[in-house]
Scaffold this motif. Structure first.
Motif, PDB file in Angstrom:
ATOM      1  N   ASN B 396       0.812  -1.221   0.000  1.00 45.07           N
ATOM      2  CA  ASN B 396       0.000   0.000   0.000  1.00 45.07           C
ATOM      3  C   ASN B 396       0.839   1.262   0.000  1.00 45.07           C
ATOM      4  O   ASN B 396       0.505   2.248  -0.636  1.00 45.07           O
ATOM      5  CB  ASN B 396      -0.933  -0.008   1.225  1.00 45.07           C
ATOM      6  N   ASP B 397       1.947   1.191   0.722  1.00 44.57           N
ATOM      7  CA  ASP B 397       2.752   2.403   0.820  1.00 44.57           C
ATOM      8  C   ASP B 397       3.753   2.521  -0.332  1.00 44.57           C
ATOM      9  O   ASP B 397       4.528   3.468  -0.386  1.00 44.57           O
ATOM     10  CB  ASP B 397       3.477   2.443   2.167  1.00 44.57           C
ATOM     11  N   GLY B 398       3.715   1.564  -1.244  1.00 47.32           N
ATOM     12  CA  GLY B 398       4.589   1.652  -2.413  1.00 47.32           C
ATOM     13  C   GLY B 398       6.061   1.443  -2.099  1.00 47.32           C
ATOM     14  O   GLY B 398       6.929   1.790  -2.900  1.00 47.32           O
ATOM     15  N   SER B 399       6.348   0.872  -0.921  1.00 42.86           N
ATOM     16  CA  SER B 399       7.758   0.687  -0.555  1.00 42.86           C
ATOM     17  C   SER B 399       8.393  -0.471  -1.319  1.00 42.86           C
ATOM     18  O   SER B 399       9.603  -0.600  -1.366  1.00 42.86           O
ATOM     19  CB  SER B 399       7.878   0.446   0.947  1.00 42.86           C
ATOM     20  N   ILE B 416      11.714  -9.664  -9.949  1.00 46.05           N
ATOM     21  CA  ILE B 416      12.570  -9.345  -8.804  1.00 46.05           C
ATOM     22  C   ILE B 416      11.783  -8.426  -7.880  1.00 46.05           C
ATOM     23  O   ILE B 416      11.222  -7.423  -8.326  1.00 46.05           O
ATOM     24  CB  ILE B 416      13.869  -8.640  -9.266  1.00 46.05           C
ATOM     25  N   VAL B 417      11.707  -8.810  -6.615  1.00 48.21           N
ATOM     26  CA  VAL B 417      10.973  -8.007  -5.639  1.00 48.21           C
ATOM     27  C   VAL B 417      11.993  -7.289  -4.754  1.00 48.21           C
ATOM     28  O   VAL B 417      12.866  -7.923  -4.155  1.00 48.21           O
ATOM     29  CB  VAL B 417      10.057  -8.899  -4.768  1.00 48.21           C
ATOM     30  N   ILE B 418      11.870  -5.969  -4.716  1.00 50.06           N
ATOM     31  CA  ILE B 418      12.854  -5.160  -3.989  1.00 50.06           C
ATOM     32  C   ILE B 418      12.157  -4.327  -2.918  1.00 50.06           C
ATOM     33  O   ILE B 418      11.162  -3.659  -3.182  1.00 50.06           O
ATOM     34  CB  ILE B 418      13.601  -4.223  -4.968  1.00 50.06           C
ATOM     35  N   LEU B 419      12.669  -4.425  -1.710  1.00 55.73           N
ATOM     36  CA  LEU B 419      12.131  -3.620  -0.612  1.00 55.73           C
ATOM     37  C   LEU B 419      13.246  -2.706  -0.102  1.00 55.73           C
ATOM     38  O   LEU B 419      14.295  -3.175   0.335  1.00 55.73           O
ATOM     39  CB  LEU B 419      11.619  -4.523   0.517  1.00 55.73           C
ATOM     40  N   GLU B 420      12.987  -1.432  -0.135  1.00 51.95           N
ATOM     41  CA  GLU B 420      13.952  -0.425   0.335  1.00 51.95           C
ATOM     42  C   GLU B 420      15.357  -0.695  -0.202  1.00 51.95           C
ATOM     43  O   GLU B 420      16.337  -0.726   0.538  1.00 51.95           O
ATOM     44  CB  GLU B 420      13.952  -0.368   1.868  1.00 51.95           C
TER      45      GLU B 420
END
Lengths: 145, 454
Positions: B396-399, B416-420
């Motif tokens: 939801n927060d687009g992070s 590929i899933v990227i978080l921060e």
């Protein structure tokens, strides 16, 4: 044990290491015969190249080898005495767990006959790995760790 | 309690190390123990009749790619070289943690100094109504006739884990015996078509094997796609299309409502949407859960071992009870990516946890830094690898940033899933070369922002 050290500052991306690796792992071990008669011989060393930066990388024969840990068939083994990690082609079923596990990305799929994992065996029959022996600029060195 | 103990055949010998389970985690622990303690006695108990074998290889066995001689992942010398006493066909009933004693269903007791629970998982058998179907086959042949199951002879019997083996033609697919029995059944009954309940990992592994030997498969999957735990709809669509092109039917958003039997033999199934499939072979591949039966039996008269979905351990793989360790598919341990406890039942983690347990049991010191899900599966020559968190539920927060490359015509997909700035998940379909590099980036929490900037 002796390992291959990578000196990227000397690598000129000539890819001779790849050629000699392919020849060494061909059936004929002769460059022209291998080129003409044998299909899809994989090089177990890989030259990475971005712009002017390049280096050759092959299996690091890790201490805690993730490929050995991931192997479901017992094909991938680290020899307790020599430290060399090898894949027993008879036992390998081509499940690719080693490819998933190897953080260096140096295990390949060999689909030429039965599916098996292909990786550097340090040319254990030779005094020096052929990639090291044939590197014209000593960008690969074979030394005790 | 005292009565129970009186009945038990006492053995005076106390194993320095008692390991329940003869697979990845258990034998990895053995090797680790022997790096530290060369002489302590090791007793391995298994409920299997076979020596060690690799469970994931049963697919390859059923597919005819390997024989029984190649299903073992440790050779015969392993037990001798490591000086292990292996006892097969021992069903551990319960454990008396206070007296440090393991008790089998036949009342044999084994004493220990240190115990490792590495007894793995057991298949889930969903409750399904069993229906006697006299007219089923006859009617089925003529599709114009409305298929009628004689309602009056519907039994109240439900399929469950205790009775599914009573019906000829229903199997699970998690151990060597399953594979051998299916193999025998296929030959004896000249099976050409099968139903697989469950489109997850085990379901697809069974499908992979059956397709390899020319058996058409019908996969029944409760969710909207195959491999829903790790694949997204793009990845699933590639595999689904390929399977459909190979004479397979995939029924998503569906499940089996009734199992149709005649004289205790499977003749077909009825789906949730009332569709019927005529089949003599049903493989139940809904999933596997940590096998906690021993603990549940032990609870009444014992110190309580803590568990949720699986057995809880600390970073030394020790349970809340001193000298009792757990490793492999039976545990619920630290998920490196989510930071939560999770049961991640995969081979590499079983090996690692077993090793860490073994070292700590033998007095060494090694810490488990957590693991994450990963798996490699090849269906109809399409290889795929998924690692980590591949389907983040909320963004939801687009992070979370997702990079996708979907080329269905080439049977290729990459996600590929990227978080921060850090990779937390990966799906590769069609081309899996160098997949482990992504795993390395996940494990080492490497900031990849600069790599993916256009």
């Amino acid at each position: 044990m002796k390992k291959i050290f990578i000196k990227e500052e000397y690598c000129i991306a000539c890819r001779l290491c790849e050629i000699y690796c392919q020849v060494e792992h061909s059936k004929s071990k002769k460059i022209l015969k291998a080129f003409k008669n044998e299909k899809d011989i994989l090089s177990r060393v890989l030259v990475e190249e971005v712009g002017y930066n390049s280096f050759a990388i092959q299996c690091r024969h890790c201490e805690d080898a993730p490929c050995v840990e991931a192997c479901i068939s017992g094909a991938m083994q680290k020899n307790k005495n020599t430290g060399i990690v090898t894949c027993d082609e008879n036992k390998c079923v081509g499940c690719w767990m080693c490819i998933m596990a190897c953080p260096y990305g140096v295990v390949k799929r060999d689909l030429s006959e039965k599916k098996i994992a292909s990786k550097c065996d340090l040319c254990s029959d030779e005094e020096y790995p052929v990639c090291v022996r044939n590197c014209p600029n000593e960008a690969l060195q074979f030394k005790d760790i | 309690m005292e009565d129970t103990i009186k009945k038990i055949k006492k053995t005076d010998e106390i194993a320095d190390y008692l390991i329940i389970g003869n697979s990845a985690a258990g034998l990895s622990a053995v090797s680790a123990i022997r790096t530290i303690d060369k002489t302590g006695s090791i007793l391995v108990l298994t409920n299997e009749q076979y020596k060690n074998y690799s469970k994931p290889l049963i697919t390859y066995l059923l597919a005819g790619k390997i024989g029984l001689d190649n299903i073992y992942f440790k050779d015969d010398k392993f037990y001798e070289e490591n000086n292990i006493l292996l006892k097969s066909e021992i069903n551990v009933k319960k454990i008396n943690f206070k007296d440090k004693m393991v008790i089998s269903d036949k009342g044999i007791s084994f004493k220990y100094n240190k115990l490792l629970l590495a007894n793995g998982g057991s298949p889930i058998i969903p409750k399904i109504r069993i229906v006697e179907a006299d007219d089923f086959i006859e009617n089925f042949k003529n599709k114009n006739i409305n298929i009628k199951v004689k309602e009056e002879i519907i039994t109240q019997e439900m399929l469950d884990s205790t009775n599914y083996k009573n019906i000829s033609g229903i199997f699970t697919f998690t151990c060597l015996q399953d594979a051998l029995q299916i193999q025998k059944y296929i030959i004896e009954n000249k099976i050409k078509e099968a139903v697989i309940l469950g489109g997850g990992l085990i379901g697809l592994k069974s499908a992979e094997a059956l397709l390899e030997i020319g058996i058409k498969v019908n996969i029944i999957e409760l969710s909207d796609r195959l491999l829903s735990a790790t694949f997204d709809k793009y990845a699933s669509s590639i595999i689904e299309n390929e399977m459909k092109n190979n004479q397979s039917n995939i029924y998503t958003n569906n499940t089996i409502n009734k199992i149709l039997v005649k004289n205790n033999k499977l003749v077909g199934i009825e789906l949730k949407n009332k569709e019927k499939i005529n089949t003599k072979l049903l493989i139940i591949a809904v999933g596997v859960v940590p096998d906690l039966r021993i603990l549940k039996e032990s609870e009444m008269e014992n110190e309580q071992i803590k568990y949720g979905r699986g057995i809880f351990t600390d970073e030394y793989m020790q349970t809340n009870i001193k000298d009792v360790y757990a490793a492999g598919d039976v545990v619920e341990s630290f998920d490196f990516i989510t930071g939560n406890k999770a049961n991640i039942a995969i081979w590499p983690l079983a090996v690692r946890q077993g090793e860490i347990a073994g070292i700590n049991m033998a007095g060494g010191n090694k810490i488990y830094s957590g693991g994450y899900f990963m798996n490699s599966i090849e269906i109809l020559d399409i290889p795929s690898i998924s690692i980590g968190l591949t389907n983040p539920a909320d963004n939801n927060d687009g992070s979370i940033e997702i990079i996708k490359d979907f080329k269905p015509e080439r049977k290729f997909y990459k996600k590929i899933v990227i978080l921060e700035g850090k990779i937390i998940g990966l799906i590769l379909v069609g081309n899996i070369d160098r997949a482990g590099i992504y795993g390395g980036l996940i494990k080492n929490e490497i900031d990849v922002k600069s790599m993916f900037q256009a």
